[in-house]
Design an enzyme around this catalytic site. Structure first.
Site, short mmCIF file in Angstrom:
data_model
loop_
_atom_site.label_atom_id
_atom_site.label_comp_id
_atom_site.label_asym_id
_atom_site.label_seq_id
_atom_site.Cartn_x
_atom_site.Cartn_y
_atom_site.Cartn_z
CE1 TYR B 101 -3.60 2.69 1.15
CE2 TYR B 101 -1.69 3.62 2.24
CZ TYR B 101 -2.98 3.75 1.77
OH TYR B 101 -3.64 4.94 1.92
CD GLU B 189 -5.72 4.61 -0.97
OE1 GLU B 189 -5.81 5.04 0.19
OE2 GLU B 189 -6.67 4.05 -1.54
#
Lengths: 293, 387
Positions: B101, B189
């Protein structure tokens, strides 16, 4: 005394020859604010109903000893106006402009802080110290002189609250609109700290709304640092997540920034919270022993 | 403004972030053609501006063009948490050894961009933050200086990225920060950032939120706005320059200033009603803007009454009154209106309304009183339409 603006204020209005700039500069002067100068590049030497206009802020400061600036410059140029004011030695800058890019403000915030200047806004209604000075677009006639400080992220909601307080005979030391953008020059804590220090303030109403975590941080700060009572209000209890509710900063992202979580944080810090402006005014009145008719 | 995954990936690619090859498709036929061109296994991904697509069945693996066609037929038109799927992203399938992530967010409280990196990607990062807070490496970046390579290296070591991969991950961190700054994003993101069996690191998803106020500097990004996906009334409001958010109730709301309008919505609920919308006419609205705003509100058939809550500062109440009068003479208004005017030029505004003596317009002097009245009138309208 009040905070941020007062009888000591010598105001220069940046963007004074624009429609909004001239209207509010004159409005502020009518209220009693000492408006000493205006700035519009290329229009130096003119005047707006007797207020001298300069090409640059530094010329205005040299000629008039201006110590506070009100920025009415369009969003694409407003950050430049803030830099210019602080560079000219202005220590208090109040920026009304809405729609300044967030990354521009991020850089400006650090630059202004490093120079020790106070920035209020952008996207704010300004600051009013009743009976002394009104800098910005607040319809100051609503507010009476008194000792309750008000700090708010919203303009018209502040007026609503001021009206409800005035209807109960309660006046204000200063009213500070901190603005509805993601990055504002002064946050709740900055303003609460000033009210705590101000001898003319004995109670503070704090008006928040959804988005960000400033209310939560302020709540914790109040619990640790404030002796004066604080009454809270948070708008947006019914706002849906993921939708921007008008203000660029008013958005619930994921599970953070909800009105419910802010109300809870305020209550945990011992701050009484009203569920609407009318109830907030009633709580203030009760705490002050004012009879509610 | 949120971007679709495929738009985010397009921006990623401009900054050198590795992404899988893919095509946009809006019909099953286009999906088939895309799969043929890409060759091999492909993934059919619903393009919606909301998370949880995978769980909702909006992401499917296809062995080839026929299966891509079949999945596309099922996914197009699907409702994912209130968002109808109108377009797909067909991309080459990837073999996955690990999922990371990585994000850069605009940390309002800290006044600094925040980078977060975790080797536990592929799931909701809020869940990781709750259950394994030590597995997320975080670092704020000085916005005046910008990110330095050592900061990206520190993040990799703190997150436990294997040494043989850290060169690639460092590069992607620097590129993602450049994209965040360059496109003036509020959030970028990558979840998941994948590692393939042959140790290639690549962005498998893209979440990109840009600052609306900065779009004037990014016309190419501004052009990415999907006007078709917006609610028709929200689109109409945008064209008319007012801020409108559609809600589920039946009391239409028109006010000035975001805070006051939010507060009005809350008061309507506290009084037992439910608002049909958020509408902020903004500061200094003229009569024409009031008419335009009413048009937007009235375009919603659920609206049974309209509550005006105006506290004039820059806005003049006499202008608002003129707008109401103009609207009632030019538009076909059949729902009752409750008007509360206060602040600048309120007396003049109220006098104008009294003089005009309009059918279906009631004046109330307080915000609470006006809300109660508007709810009562909406209730009566509902009852009348049922009977």
């Amino acid at each position: 005394m009040g905070i941020i603006v007062g009888s000591q204020t010598r105001l220069v209005v940046q963007g004074i020859t624009g429609r909004e700039g001239s209207f509010h500069a004159l409005n502020n002067r009518r209220y009693g604010t000492n408006v000493v100068a205006g700035v519009t590049p290329g229009k130096g030497g003119q005047d707006v109903e007797g207020i001298p206009v300069f090409d640059t802020v530094s010329q205005a400061v040299v000629a008039t000893q201006a110590n506070t600036s009100l920025v009415f410059v369009p969003p694409r140029f407003a950050v430049d106006a803030i830099y210019e004011a602080v560079d000219a030695g202005i220590q208090t800058v109040i920026c009304v402009t809405e729609g300044i890019p967030a990354h521009d403000m991020l850089l400006a915030w650090h630059w202004v802080r490093e120079r020790g200047a106070v920035l209020v806004g952008p996207n704010c209604p300004g600051v009013c110290t009743p009976g002394q000075a009104n800098v910005g677009i607040i319809p100051a006639d609503i507010f009476a002189e008194g000792s309750v400080g008000v700090v708010s992220r919203s303009g018209t909601l502040t007026y609503q609250l001021g009206k409800e307080l005035a209807d109960m005979g309660i006046g204000n030391s200063s009213i500070v609109g901190i603005g509805g953008d993601p990055i504002v020059g002064s946050n709740f804590i900055d303003v609460l700290a000033r009210f705590e220090e101000d001898p003319d303030t004995d109670m503070v109403v704090m008006v928040g709304e959804i988005g960000g975590a400033e209310e939560e941080k302020a709540a914790a700060w109040v619990a640790d640092n404030m002796n004066k009572p604080v009454i809270g209000y948070v708008a947006g209890l019914t706002a849906p997540p993921g939708k921007q509710m008008g203000h660029a900063g008013a958005i619930i992202s994921g599970s953070s920034g909800t009105a419910a979580s802010k109300v809870e944080a305020l209550r945990e810090a011992g701050i009484e919270v009203g569920k609407n402006p009318t109830e907030v005014a009633r709580i203030v009145a009760e705490q002050r022993g004012v009879t509610v008719g | 403004m949120d971007l679709y995954e495929h738009q985010g990936k397009e921006l990623f690619a401009r900054y050198g972030i590795p992404v899988s090859e893919g095509r946009v498709a809006t019909t099953p036929e286009e999906a088939r053609t895309a799969a043929e061109e890409l060759g091999g296994q492909v993934v059919v991904k619903a393009q919606v501006l909301i998370g949880g697509r995978g769980k909702a069945g909006g992401i499917k693996l296809a062995s080839g063009p026929d299966e891509a066609f079949e999945h596309a037929s099922n996914i197009l038109g699907m409702d994912i948490r209130g968002h109808e799927v109108g377009r797909l992203w067909i991309e080459k399938a990837s073999d996955i050894k690990a999922e990371y992530y990585l994000s850069v967010t605009f940390d309002r409280a800290a006044k600094q961009p925040l980078i977060m990196l975790s080797t536990m990607g592929g799931v909701d990062i809020e869940q990781v933050a709750e259950e394994h807070p030590d597995r997320i490496a975080r670092r704020h970046v000085d916005p005046l200086l910008g990110i330095q390579p050592y900061e990206a290296r520190q993040l990799c070591f703190a997150a436990g990225v294997p040494v043989e991969l850290s060169g690639q991950v460092v590069k992607i961190i620097l590129q993602l920060y450049a994209a965040f700054r360059g496109e003036e994003a509020m959030l970028t993101e990558i979840n998941p950032l994948i590692v393939t069996p042959d140790d290639v690191v690549r962005a498998l998803d893209a979440k990109f939120t840009v600052d609306e106020s900065a779009l004037f500097r990014h016309p190419d990004v501004a052009a990415m706005r999907d006007v078709g996906a917006a609610d028709p009334q929200e689109q109409m409001a945008r064209e008319r320059g007012v801020t409108y958010v559609k809600l589920d109730g039946n009391v239409g709301i028109l006010g000035n200033g975001a805070g006051l309008v939010m507060s009005t919505l809350d008061v309507v609920e506290q009084c037992g009603g439910s608002a049909a919308n958020f509408l902020d006419v903004g500061g200094g609205a003229k009569a024409e803007e009031i008419v335009a705003s009413l048009e937007v509100i009235l375009a919603d058939p659920k609206v049974d009454s309209i509550l005006f809550n105006i506290f004039g500062g820059i806005t003049r109440c006499d202008e608002v009154a003129r707008g109401i009068i103009a609207a009632l003479t030019t538009l076909d208004v059949t729902v009752p209106m409750v008007v509360r005017l206060d602040g600048t030029a309120a007396a003049e505004g109220l006098a104008l309304l009294e003089q005009a003596d309009l059918d279906g317009v009631t004046v109330s002097s307080t915000m609470l009183g006006a809300a109660e009245l508007a709810i009562e009138k909406a209730g009566r309208a509902t009852a009348a339409s049922v009977s």
